[in-house]
Design a protein around this motif. Structure first.
Motif, PDB file in Angstrom:
ATOM      1  N   VAL A  90       1.815  -5.192   2.413  1.00  0.00           N
ATOM      2  CA  VAL A  90       0.442  -4.899   1.988  1.00  0.00           C
ATOM      3  C   VAL A  90       0.348  -4.771   0.471  1.00  0.00           C
ATOM      4  N   ASP A  91       1.279  -5.395  -0.237  1.00  0.00           N
ATOM      5  CA  ASP A  91       1.288  -5.325  -1.705  1.00  0.00           C
ATOM      6  C   ASP A  91      -0.038  -5.784  -2.310  1.00  0.00           C
ATOM      7  N   GLY A  92      -0.686  -6.764  -1.672  1.00  0.00           N
ATOM      8  CA  GLY A  92      -1.935  -7.304  -2.203  1.00  0.00           C
ATOM      9  C   GLY A  92      -3.176  -6.716  -1.579  1.00  0.00           C
ATOM     10  N   ALA A  93      -3.029  -5.674  -0.762  1.00  0.00           N
ATOM     11  CA  ALA A  93      -4.207  -5.081  -0.122  1.00  0.00           C
ATOM     12  C   ALA A  93      -5.139  -4.514  -1.178  1.00  0.00           C
ATOM     13  N   ALA A 111       0.646   4.193  -2.583  1.00  0.00           N
ATOM     14  CA  ALA A 111      -0.705   4.712  -2.322  1.00  0.00           C
ATOM     15  C   ALA A 111      -1.435   3.833  -1.317  1.00  0.00           C
ATOM     16  N   ARG A 112      -1.235   2.520  -1.389  1.00  0.00           N
ATOM     17  CA  ARG A 112      -1.847   1.614  -0.399  1.00  0.00           C
ATOM     18  C   ARG A 112      -1.385   1.975   1.012  1.00  0.00           C
ATOM     19  N   ALA A 139     -10.826  -2.561   9.754  1.00  0.00           N
ATOM     20  CA  ALA A 139     -10.407  -1.159   9.682  1.00  0.00           C
ATOM     21  C   ALA A 139      -9.807  -0.788   8.324  1.00  0.00           C
ATOM     22  N   PHE A 140      -9.570  -1.766   7.466  1.00  0.00           N
ATOM     23  CA  PHE A 140      -9.015  -1.447   6.152  1.00  0.00           C
ATOM     24  C   PHE A 140      -9.997  -0.544   5.407  1.00  0.00           C
ATOM     25  N   PRO A 141      -9.515   0.550   4.814  1.00  0.00           N
ATOM     26  CA  PRO A 141     -10.415   1.541   4.214  1.00  0.00           C
ATOM     27  C   PRO A 141     -11.088   1.049   2.931  1.00  0.00           C
ATOM     28  N   VAL A 142     -12.313   1.516   2.722  1.00  0.00           N
ATOM     29  CA  VAL A 142     -13.077   1.100   1.537  1.00  0.00           C
ATOM     30  C   VAL A 142     -12.413   1.565   0.253  1.00  0.00           C
ATOM     31  N   ASP A 143     -11.557   2.601   0.324  1.00  0.00           N
ATOM     32  CA  ASP A 143     -10.866   3.065  -0.881  1.00  0.00           C
ATOM     33  C   ASP A 143      -9.984   1.979  -1.482  1.00  0.00           C
ATOM     34  N   LEU A 144      -9.608   0.982  -0.682  1.00  0.00           N
ATOM     35  CA  LEU A 144      -8.816  -0.127  -1.217  1.00  0.00           C
ATOM     36  C   LEU A 144      -9.580  -0.932  -2.263  1.00  0.00           C
ATOM     37  N   LEU A 145     -10.901  -0.828  -2.241  1.00  0.00           N
ATOM     38  CA  LEU A 145     -11.696  -1.541  -3.245  1.00  0.00           C
ATOM     39  C   LEU A 145     -11.438  -1.017  -4.650  1.00  0.00           C
ATOM     40  N   HIS A 188      -6.263  -7.712   3.250  1.00  0.00           N
ATOM     41  CA  HIS A 188      -4.804  -7.648   3.202  1.00  0.00           C
ATOM     42  C   HIS A 188      -4.268  -8.400   2.001  1.00  0.00           C
ATOM     43  N   GLY A 189      -4.787  -9.591   1.767  1.00  0.00           N
ATOM     44  CA  GLY A 189      -4.364 -10.399   0.630  1.00  0.00           C
ATOM     45  C   GLY A 189      -3.317 -11.446   0.949  1.00  0.00           C
TER      46      GLY A 189
END
Length: 397
Positions: A287-290, A150-151, A207-213, A266-267
């Motif tokens: 991107v496992d830790g994104a 999903a990430r 640019a990382f999407p806010v949905d990652l929060l 990114h993490g």
């Protein structure tokens, strides 16, 4: 038994005990030693009897009852297994069997090649498969493989060049396509001038999407500095006092400055996880830790890894100047956003310290010199952070 003693055993007697338990006629060679601070030590061994080779893993980590095979010996309780039967990575067997890989991810193409890229016992593994001329990377996780997929989808939808997921998620294994370009690590080595501007890295993370929060969070490296400092002291006992003093300064600075707002990160952002092509970022991997985190931690991770490159290979000698350039540019940008430059320096020092224990490699005669060079780097960054903090907020040390 303390972890320092455990490390000694894995480099001393564990191989012989494994041979006696699994194949008395074989000779055991330690290939990799993994020390996870606070959890224990694991070792990957090659057993050869002259006609065949087997790969066994032993660990001092606590495992559920019935996992692996107890290894005789009264000095420390160990469990061992034969690769790929990792007790916490059931998908490792799936990703290691050619016929299975071809059936699940081949999409009608034959498997041409399969090899292990990295394997951290009980944690994760990555295998590279070539099927019908296409290269895939099979990431084997303990759990949450669906969340990793999903990430990747979220990042791609936001225009971030992450690798596409290929085929189904199976047994906690995610298959990923390759990204174009070459690793930034290679560009840093080859280029006499900075091959990627700091602005490109900042734009990527922004640019990382806010949905990652909404994704699960992972502790930043600085949040685990005490455990990693203990591991560093185990690796280089003579420097234990220096390591402790550096950690004290890191805590003093990070406890006194703001970290900035929570943001998608990114993490584990560093040069090996970025690919470049024609002076731009063409891919971002691992991107496992994104997920939710802090920009300052991503930037500190990046600077720290670039700064230790000269300790890895002399071909990176000129990259010390690159680390300084990134540090200045990131510090300027963070201050524009109201985030302390001193915090960036302290967190960079912390990430460098997390890389000290990893320098230990019994096959290299100069590994301790490498570890000491990283300790000096961490001391330097921590001293800069402390000095900057004392200028802006004078108080007695």
């Amino acid at each position: 038994m303390d972890e320092a003693r455990q490390v000694e055993l894995f480099t001393d007697t564990v191989g012989g005990r494994l041979s006696r338990a699994a194949c008395p006629a074989a000779t055991a060679t330690l290939l990799e030693l993994h020390h996870r601070p606070g959890a224990g030590v694991s070792g990957l061994y090659e057993l050869s009897d002259g006609t065949s080779v087997r790969y066994l893993v032993a660990t001092s980590e606590d495992l559920p009852a019935g996992s692996g095979t107890p290894l005789p010996g009264d000095d420390v309780d160990l469990v061992w297994w034969e690769h790929p039967a990792d007790p916490k990575l059931p998908g490792l067997a799936t990703a290691s069997v050619p016929e299975t890989v071809e059936r699940i991810w081949g999409r009608g193409s034959p498997l041409e090649h399969l090899e292990t890229v990295t394997y951290r016992p009980l944690r994760r593994a990555v295998l590279r498969a070539r099927l019908g001329g296409e290269t895939l990377y099979l990431k084997v996780l303990r759990r949450d493989a669906d969340q990793l997929a999903a990430r990747h989808r979220l990042l791609l939808e936001a225009g971030v060049p992450a690798p596409p997921v290929v085929g189904p998620v199976t047994d906690e294994v995610v298959a990923l396509a390759t990204v174009p370009g070459s690793p930034l690590a290679q560009a840093l080595r080859d280029s006499p001038t900075l091959p990627l501007p700091a602005a490109a890295i900042l734009n990527l993370v922004d640019a990382f999407p806010v949905d990652l929060l909404e994704m699960s969070s992972r502790h930043a490296w600085t949040d685990r500095i005490d455990a990693y400092a203990d591991a560093a002291a185990v690796a280089v006992p003579a420097a234990a006092a220096r390591i402790a003093a550096t950690v004290a300064r890191i805590h003093a600075v990070t406890g006194a400055v703001e970290r900035g707002p929570l943001a998608p990160t990114h993490g584990d952002l560093y040069e090996a996880n970025l690919f470049v092509e024609a002076g731009r970022i063409s891919g971002v991997i691992d991107v496992d830790g994104a997920g939710p985190g802090y920009l300052v931690d991503d930037l500190a991770c990046f600077v720290a890894h670039v700064s230790v490159l000269p300790t890895i290979d002399e071909g990176y000698a000129h990259t010390a100047a690159f680390a300084d350039a990134y540090l200045r540019a990131f510090g300027d940008e963070l201050e524009e956003r109201g985030i302390s430059r001193a915090g960036l320096l302290a967190r960079t020092a912390a990430v460098v310290l997390t890389l000290v224990a990893g320098a230990r490699d019994e096959t290299l005669a100069d590994w301790e010199a490498t570890a000491l060079a990283r300790i000096r780097l961490a001391e330097g960054y921590a001293a800069q952070a402390w000095g900057l903090l004392r200028v802006t907020r004078p108080f007695d040390e």
